[in-house]
Scaffold this active site. Structure first.
Site, mmCIF file in Angstrom:
data_model
loop_
_atom_site.group_PDB
_atom_site.id
_atom_site.type_symbol
_atom_site.label_atom_id
_atom_site.label_comp_id
_atom_site.label_asym_id
_atom_site.label_seq_id
_atom_site.Cartn_x
_atom_site.Cartn_y
_atom_site.Cartn_z
ATOM 1 N N HIS A 209 0.837 -1.201 0.000
ATOM 2 C CA HIS A 209 0.000 0.000 0.000
ATOM 3 C C HIS A 209 0.874 1.254 0.000
ATOM 4 O O HIS A 209 0.668 2.178 -0.803
ATOM 5 C CB HIS A 209 -0.892 -0.046 1.249
ATOM 6 C CG HIS A 209 -1.708 1.170 1.504
ATOM 7 N ND1 HIS A 209 -3.085 1.187 1.402
ATOM 8 C CD2 HIS A 209 -1.360 2.428 1.905
ATOM 9 C CE1 HIS A 209 -3.537 2.386 1.705
ATOM 10 N NE2 HIS A 209 -2.520 3.166 2.026
ATOM 11 N N GLU A 210 1.871 1.296 0.877
ATOM 12 C CA GLU A 210 2.739 2.476 0.980
ATOM 13 C C GLU A 210 3.661 2.605 -0.234
ATOM 14 O O GLU A 210 3.935 3.715 -0.703
ATOM 15 C CB GLU A 210 3.562 2.426 2.267
ATOM 16 C CG GLU A 210 2.724 2.399 3.544
ATOM 17 C CD GLU A 210 1.737 3.551 3.638
ATOM 18 O OE1 GLU A 210 2.041 4.650 3.137
ATOM 19 O OE2 GLU A 210 0.645 3.352 4.221
ATOM 20 N N HIS B 229 1.709 4.268 -2.851
ATOM 21 C CA HIS B 229 1.722 5.723 -2.668
ATOM 22 C C HIS B 229 2.985 6.321 -3.291
ATOM 23 O O HIS B 229 2.941 7.362 -3.962
ATOM 24 C CB HIS B 229 1.687 6.070 -1.179
ATOM 25 C CG HIS B 229 0.323 6.094 -0.570
ATOM 26 N ND1 HIS B 229 -0.752 6.730 -1.150
ATOM 27 C CD2 HIS B 229 -0.146 5.560 0.592
ATOM 28 C CE1 HIS B 229 -1.820 6.591 -0.380
ATOM 29 N NE2 HIS B 229 -1.472 5.876 0.682
ATOM 30 N N GLU C 35 -6.234 6.740 -0.997
ATOM 31 C CA GLU C 35 -6.128 5.534 -0.171
ATOM 32 C C GLU C 35 -6.760 4.337 -0.885
ATOM 33 O O GLU C 35 -6.284 3.204 -0.742
ATOM 34 C CB GLU C 35 -6.806 5.766 1.179
ATOM 35 C CG GLU C 35 -6.016 6.651 2.121
ATOM 36 C CD GLU C 35 -4.672 6.049 2.468
ATOM 37 O OE1 GLU C 35 -4.635 4.999 3.143
ATOM 38 O OE2 GLU C 35 -3.647 6.612 2.048
#
Length: 371
Positions: free
Chosen positions: A138-139, A142, A189
């Site tokens: 997930h990060e 980003h 997100e």
């Protein structure tokens, strides 16, 4: 990818996506919200000013001096996950990652020049290996999407708004930008959740992680299907008063609600778009320069129209009714605000009269959770 090693073998075989563009997993609402943010009056001026003023070097020194940097010698299992995630998404440079002491489960990707990933001890202690792998992915998502720049500005402006709140009208302009940034970040997100699934390639692990963020380390007391039913009840329940309260509840948040995130991710995991990526058919970074802005707008408009058409939220259903030319608007508003059966029946009839909403309809699901 630099800082990689043939010895860094994941616990199970996962598909890799060479040269994958962030466009492959970005949520349509993410891109459209970012476009709207950039068009906000005064944003360009603030962005250019802050780019040179933000204490990024100080931020990096702070984490270096007061957190634990993930490496081959420290938090080795997280370092392996990080390198594996960068390998799968083909992120050339592995960003530095820190573990910071904080009992609240959270993770973030910040930085202007280069992204930094930070995870809290609360998150590390809460999640198992596969759940944590999805968070690391997930990060990294980003980072690949370039979200860290706007996230850093959001953190700075939020703190600034608190400091100048006592000045009459001093924080009005700042809060306008903060509100727009939060709206975009909630949508981003949803994109990063998709990236986490591409890295972990385990939907159940992603679901478990979201449930733990919502309810703590009590999986034996929780059920994925029941958790997803909460999201459906949240979207469809109540009347227009509840729709307004949902908007007010989500405005101060930087993340969508966890049940909504879970429902959105499951929906994407079952889509043709996800399967095409897993089969190796996805946009490459080499094609980014040829991407049409018009096509992006069209995709976002299509997403919002579909959201209005299929949403069970009373407000979205009313928007669909109005777009369909439903009569007796005053009566419908009265019935929906009172939650009467007559109003529900009328809305249903109007919906059957027209199966589509406007291209520029209301926003998609804007829910939340940390991590």
């Amino acid at each position: 990818m630099t800082d990689s090693s043939s010895e860094n073998v994941p616990s199970r075989q996962r598909k890799r996506f060479p040269a994958i563009s962030s466009r492959a997993y970005e949520h349509p609402a993410d891109r459209s919200a970012l476009v709207a943010l950039r068009k906000l009056t005064g944003f360009d001026t603030v962005f250019k000013a802050l780019s040179g003023l933000l204490p990024e070097r100080s931020l990096r020194l702070l984490f270096l001096s007061d957190s634990v940097r993930v490496s081959d010698a420290q938090f080795t299992h997280l370092h392996t996950m990080l390198r594996d995630a960068c390998y799968i998404l083909d992120l050339e440079k592995v960003p530095p990652m820190y573990v910071t002491q904080d009992p609240k489960p959270n993770a973030m990707c910040i930085g202007l020049d280069e992204p930094i990933i930070v995870v809290t001890t609360g998150l590390v202690e809460l999640l198992d290996e596969e759940e944590m792998r999805a968070v690391v992915g997930h990060e990294v998502g980003h980072a690949l999407s370039g979200h860290s720049v706007y996230r850093t500005i959001l953190l700075f402006l939020t703190n600034l708004a608190m400091k100048v709140a006592w000045i009459p009208l001093g924080s009005v302009a700042i809060m306008a930008i903060v509100t727009a940034l939060r709206e975009w970040f909630r949508k981003s997100e949803l994109s990063a959740d998709r990236a986490g699934l591409l890295v972990g390639q385990d939907l159940q692990a992603s679901m478990r992680g979201l449930m733990k963020i919502a309810g703590g380390n009590h999986l034996h007391e929780m059920n994925v299907d029941a958790f997803l039913e909460q999201a459906e009840e949240y979207e469809a329940g109540g009347d227009l008063r509840d729709s307004v309260l949902k908007i007010l509840n989500v405005l101060p948040r930087t993340h969508p609600f966890t049940t909504v995130r879970a429902a959105e991710l499951k929906k994407w995991a079952e889509s043709r778009d996800f399967q095409r990526i897993m089969d190796g058919h996805y946009p490459r970074r080499t094609e980014d320069k040829d991407t049409s802005v018009t096509d992006s707008f069209r995709e976002s408009a299509s997403h919002y129209a579909d959201t209005v058409r299929t949403s069970k939220d009373p407000l979205m259903k009313l928007v669909g009714d109005i777009a369909g030319g439903a009569g007796d608007l005053g009566g419908r508003l009265r019935d929906k605000f009172t939650g009467s059966a007559a109003g529900s029946g009328g809305a249903k009839g109007g919906s059957n009269g027209n199966g589509s909403g406007p291209a520029d309809g209301g926003s998609g699901a804007a829910g939340q959770g940390e991590g």
